[in-house]
Scaffold this motif. Sequence first.
Motif, PDB file in Angstrom:
ATOM      1  N   GLY A  63       0.791  -1.331  -0.053  1.00 16.29           N
ATOM      2  CA  GLY A  63       0.000   0.016   0.019  1.00 16.29           C
ATOM      3  C   GLY A  63       0.951   1.421  -0.048  1.00 16.29           C
ATOM      4  O   GLY A  63       1.935   1.182   0.583  1.00 16.29           O
ATOM      5  N   VAL A  65       0.542   5.725  -0.174  1.00 18.99           N
ATOM      6  CA  VAL A  65      -0.284   7.124   0.080  1.00 18.99           C
ATOM      7  C   VAL A  65       0.700   8.080   0.322  1.00 18.99           C
ATOM      8  O   VAL A  65       1.686   7.958   1.108  1.00 18.99           O
ATOM      9  CB  VAL A  65      -1.298   6.695   1.347  1.00 18.99           C
ATOM     10  CG1 VAL A  65      -0.632   6.639   2.573  1.00 18.99           C
ATOM     11  CG2 VAL A  65      -2.156   8.094   1.195  1.00 18.99           C
ATOM     12  N   THR A  66       0.409   9.328  -0.265  1.00 18.15           N
ATOM     13  CA  THR A  66       1.065  10.434  -0.260  1.00 18.15           C
ATOM     14  C   THR A  66       0.068  11.542   0.187  1.00 18.15           C
ATOM     15  O   THR A  66      -0.902  11.536  -0.082  1.00 18.15           O
ATOM     16  CB  THR A  66       1.731  10.768  -1.429  1.00 18.15           C
ATOM     17  OG1 THR A  66       0.930  10.890  -2.458  1.00 18.15           O
ATOM     18  CG2 THR A  66       2.781   9.644  -1.889  1.00 18.15           C
ATOM     19  N   GLY A  71       5.164  10.756   2.290  1.00 20.23           N
ATOM     20  CA  GLY A  71       4.361   9.630   1.564  1.00 20.23           C
ATOM     21  C   GLY A  71       5.116   8.413   2.423  1.00 20.23           C
ATOM     22  O   GLY A  71       6.253   8.482   2.865  1.00 20.23           O
ATOM     23  N   LYS A  94      -5.174  -0.184   3.101  1.00 19.37           N
ATOM     24  CA  LYS A  94      -5.139   1.155   3.066  1.00 19.37           C
ATOM     25  C   LYS A  94      -5.434   2.036   4.389  1.00 19.37           C
ATOM     26  O   LYS A  94      -4.673   2.875   4.437  1.00 19.37           O
ATOM     27  CB  LYS A  94      -6.607   1.368   2.223  1.00 19.37           C
ATOM     28  CG  LYS A  94      -6.432   0.970   0.916  1.00 19.37           C
ATOM     29  CD  LYS A  94      -7.668   1.368   0.010  1.00 19.37           C
ATOM     30  CE  LYS A  94      -7.303   2.991  -0.454  1.00 19.37           C
ATOM     31  NZ  LYS A  94      -8.505   3.498  -1.388  1.00 19.37           N
ATOM     32  N   ALA A  97      -1.781   2.071   5.756  1.00 20.55           N
ATOM     33  CA  ALA A  97      -0.876   3.085   5.071  1.00 20.55           C
ATOM     34  C   ALA A  97      -1.400   4.480   5.411  1.00 20.55           C
ATOM     35  O   ALA A  97      -0.540   5.468   5.978  1.00 20.55           O
ATOM     36  CB  ALA A  97      -1.200   2.911   3.567  1.00 20.55           C
ATOM     37  N   GLN A  98      -2.655   4.605   5.563  1.00 19.72           N
ATOM     38  CA  GLN A  98      -3.020   6.128   6.288  1.00 19.72           C
ATOM     39  C   GLN A  98      -2.404   6.535   7.654  1.00 19.72           C
ATOM     40  O   GLN A  98      -2.151   7.586   8.058  1.00 19.72           O
ATOM     41  CB  GLN A  98      -4.428   6.236   6.318  1.00 19.72           C
ATOM     42  CG  GLN A  98      -5.164   6.225   4.869  1.00 19.72           C
ATOM     43  CD  GLN A  98      -4.993   7.619   4.334  1.00 19.72           C
ATOM     44  OE1 GLN A  98      -4.481   8.553   4.646  1.00 19.72           O
ATOM     45  NE2 GLN A  98      -5.302   7.726   2.926  1.00 19.72           N
ATOM     46  N   LEU A 101       1.021   6.965   7.732  1.00 26.03           N
ATOM     47  CA  LEU A 101       1.348   8.727   6.972  1.00 26.03           C
ATOM     48  C   LEU A 101       1.221   9.554   8.074  1.00 26.03           C
ATOM     49  O   LEU A 101       2.215  10.695   8.175  1.00 26.03           O
ATOM     50  CB  LEU A 101       0.357   9.073   6.063  1.00 26.03           C
ATOM     51  CG  LEU A 101       0.465  10.287   5.322  1.00 26.03           C
ATOM     52  CD1 LEU A 101       1.793  10.134   4.302  1.00 26.03           C
ATOM     53  CD2 LEU A 101      -0.851  10.467   4.433  1.00 26.03           C
ATOM     54  N   SER A 152       3.836   8.808  -5.862  1.00 26.16           N
ATOM     55  CA  SER A 152       3.722   7.378  -5.664  1.00 26.16           C
ATOM     56  C   SER A 152       3.414   6.930  -6.931  1.00 26.16           C
ATOM     57  O   SER A 152       2.742   7.580  -7.813  1.00 26.16           O
ATOM     58  CB  SER A 152       2.684   7.103  -4.589  1.00 26.16           C
ATOM     59  OG  SER A 152       1.473   7.594  -4.959  1.00 26.16           O
ATOM     60  N   GLU A 160      -7.175   0.975  -5.795  1.00 23.30           N
ATOM     61  CA  GLU A 160      -6.527   2.478  -5.851  1.00 23.30           C
ATOM     62  C   GLU A 160      -5.513   2.304  -4.581  1.00 23.30           C
ATOM     63  O   GLU A 160      -6.201   2.438  -3.399  1.00 23.30           O
ATOM     64  CB  GLU A 160      -7.310   3.739  -6.047  1.00 23.30           C
ATOM     65  CG  GLU A 160      -6.805   4.744  -6.075  1.00 23.30           C
ATOM     66  CD  GLU A 160      -7.639   5.983  -6.043  1.00 23.30           C
ATOM     67  OE1 GLU A 160      -6.893   7.209  -5.984  1.00 23.30           O
ATOM     68  OE2 GLU A 160      -8.866   5.776  -6.056  1.00 23.30           O
ATOM     69  N   GLY A 161      -4.139   2.545  -4.681  1.00 18.48           N
ATOM     70  CA  GLY A 161      -3.212   2.795  -3.906  1.00 18.48           C
ATOM     71  C   GLY A 161      -2.837   1.507  -3.252  1.00 18.48           C
ATOM     72  O   GLY A 161      -1.963   1.453  -2.072  1.00 18.48           O
TER      73      GLY A 161
END
Length: 318
Positions: A63, A65-66, A71, A94, A97-98, A101, A152, A160-161
Amino acid sequence: MAIITAAMVKNLRETTGVGMMDCKQALSENNGDMEAAIDWLRKKGLSKAAKKAGRIAAEGLIGAVTAGTRGVVVEVNSETDFVARNEQFQGLVKMIAQVALKVGADVEAIKAAKVGEITVERAITDAIATIGENMTLRRAAMLEVGKGVVASYIHNAVIEGAGKMGVIVALESDGKTDELAAFGRQLAMHVAAANPQALDSASLDPAVVQREKDVLADKYRQQGKPENVIEKIVESGLKTYYKEVCLMDQAFVHDEKGKSVAQAVKEAEGKIGAAVKITGFVRYALGEGIDRQETDFAAEVAAASGQKKPPEDPATVS
């Protein structure tokens, strides 16, 4: 004397692209040491693909994410590819990954972070209980710049992602953010395709460079070249090596004329309106470096039918 198995020969053959008998001889000559066998093949001029890393498959998703100047990329593993296609697992990746971040790339910090009333670690545990398959947060990486963007790219995206490979690239610049982001995505795609090992020659591990020098020198000594000639050949060979493994020296995959990434950066600065500096990149390919127990399918079938395992082909094992 080490026993050279068919699996060892197969692994070396897939890594180097060299024929089975040469791989078997290389392993025999080097007492089963895989790295030494690779070097032996290269010195003999037999291996043209010795820099390939062993890519042992593992399941799950990468995964990425930016958000502007920051990122992250994470790898969450599962036991089977079926789970990677499960919507709950995809949502978990997802979410992780968030969280990364926000809290950074430390795996333990990510697992301890809260999402609502529960921690990420608890969310993973709950997913294991619901889906019925083990899964782990294996690793995470973050890039950040003071001014500029982190771009990314996800290759073989499942959603997506998230997909089978993820890349993030950090670009420092005062230029136009939209143009910088577009160029950053091109660079991330390049990294996915070309798999550079370092940003530039100065960033390479000195031990890796020394090993390359030793391999090149020994190869030409065996051909009877004099030392003064070997020194020049090694320096020339290193330049070629840098073009293969250093991002800034590689031929930019989006340019048919073969300009280097460094040249592509300079050219892009015109559209971006300011100087651009690539400060780092991370490329995660799903399952790389994970040793997985190989399933002996023939033995499993034989056991299920109450028969003995078929004998191995003596031509494939010494």
